[in-house]
Design an enzyme around this catalytic site. Structure first.
Site, PDB file in Angstrom:
ATOM      1  N   GLY A  16       0.787  -1.220   0.000  1.00  0.00           N
ATOM      2  CA  GLY A  16       0.000   0.000   0.000  1.00  0.00           C
ATOM      3  C   GLY A  16       0.820   1.271   0.000  1.00  0.00           C
ATOM      4  N   TYR A 148     -11.605   3.145  14.302  1.00  0.00           N
ATOM      5  CA  TYR A 148     -10.557   3.668  13.423  1.00  0.00           C
ATOM      6  C   TYR A 148     -10.526   5.199  13.387  1.00  0.00           C
ATOM      7  CZ  TYR A 148      -7.751   4.313   9.177  1.00  0.00           C
ATOM      8  OH  TYR A 148      -6.794   4.702   8.273  1.00  0.00           O
ATOM      9  N   LYS A 152      -7.479   7.762  14.751  1.00  0.00           N
ATOM     10  CA  LYS A 152      -6.813   8.735  13.896  1.00  0.00           C
ATOM     11  C   LYS A 152      -6.980  10.155  14.436  1.00  0.00           C
ATOM     12  CE  LYS A 152      -5.089   5.913  10.876  1.00  0.00           C
ATOM     13  NZ  LYS A 152      -3.640   5.791  10.659  1.00  0.00           N
ATOM     14  N   THR A 183      -6.036   0.473  -1.746  1.00  0.00           N
ATOM     15  CA  THR A 183      -5.185  -0.418  -0.958  1.00  0.00           C
ATOM     16  C   THR A 183      -5.995  -1.622  -0.492  1.00  0.00           C
ATOM     17  OG1 THR A 183      -5.728   0.710   1.110  1.00  0.00           O
ATOM     18  CG2 THR A 183      -3.808   1.531  -0.118  1.00  0.00           C
TER      19      THR A 183
END
Length: 250
Positions: A16, A148, A152, A183
């Site tokens: 990725g 997630y 972040k 990705t």
């Protein structure tokens, strides 16, 4: 930050964005790139791009001993790229809490451990830079993405905090906020939430090029693809608009 002649360590370098970053650093004249991944065997194709300059390193963000060992094995680093991370789908009110905890431990605490291990290395080498690959999810949470976005957002806040601490030590700190990128991680997301397939995807190579352009220009906040640029512009003028846009994806 001068990229030519620098010595770089990139986490999550086996695929990725991480793998694309290794290639872009090589193309721009980095003296050496330490390519890090949980399993160094997965880096064979990356090392093959330039065996004289690419050095495989074991780094598992959930295993502190590997981070300490990496800092000892790569004492020449002047530019650290924190790219590795983990992901888990679900809604926060009913998904497995252990998965939420794993994502937070990896993306926030794991990255902080890498930073704490390598800051003394960079400082001993005369200063340099840290690049944290974050996500536009730091500015607004999508319900189906579980912990997630929160991880972040925490990484974004940490990036801002250490920027002030590291400036007097000759270390610049840069934040990268990609949007949807083609990705394996995005494929995983689309498999669980097909709505994400409706968005245009940047390539890893495009994100890597834009990231290094921003680094070379000394930009603190880098939005490396067209979707991210749009979110960044909206975030500057209407943060609640970003929240509504990203929370409405699913």
């Amino acid at each position: 930050m001068e990229i030519e002649g620098s010595v770089v360590l990139v986490t999550g370098a086996n695929r990725g964005i991480g793998r694309a970053l290794v290639g872009e650093f090589l193309a721009r004249g980095a003296a050496r790139v330490h390519a890090a991944a949980r399993n160094p065997a997965s880096l064979a194709a990356v090392v093959a791009e330039d065996p004289a300059r690419v050095v495989p390193v074991a780094v598992d963000l959930s295993a502190p001993d590997t981070i300490t060992a990496a800092a000892e094995a790569a004492p020449d680093v002047t530019l650290l790229v924190n790219n590795a991370g983990s992901h888990g789908m679900g809604h926060l009110l009913d998904m497995d809490l252990a998965l939420v905890e794993e994502v937070m431990r990896t993306n926030f605490l794991g990255t902080l451990r890498v930073l704490r291990a390598f800051v003394p290395v960079i400082e001993r080498n005369g200063g340099g830079a840290v690049v944290n690959v974050i996500s536009i999810g730091a500015f607004g949470a999508t319900p189906a993405l579980g912990g997630y976005p929160a991880s972040k957002a925490a990484l974004h806040s940490m990036t801002q905090a250490v920027r002030q601490d590291l400036a007097p030590r000759g270390i610049g700190v840069h934040a990268v906020f990609p949007g949807p990128v083609d990705t394996d991680m995005l494929d995983y997301v689309i498999g669980h939430e097909p709505a994400f397939g409706d968005f245009p995807r940047a390539t890893s190579a495009e994100v890597a090029r834009a990231t290094l352009d921003g680094l070379a220009a000394d930009a603190e906040d880098i939005f490396p693809d067209s979707f991210a640029v749009g979110v960044g512009e909206l975030w500057r003028s209407d943060p609640k608009g970003v929240e509504r846009r990203l929370s409405g994806i699913s």
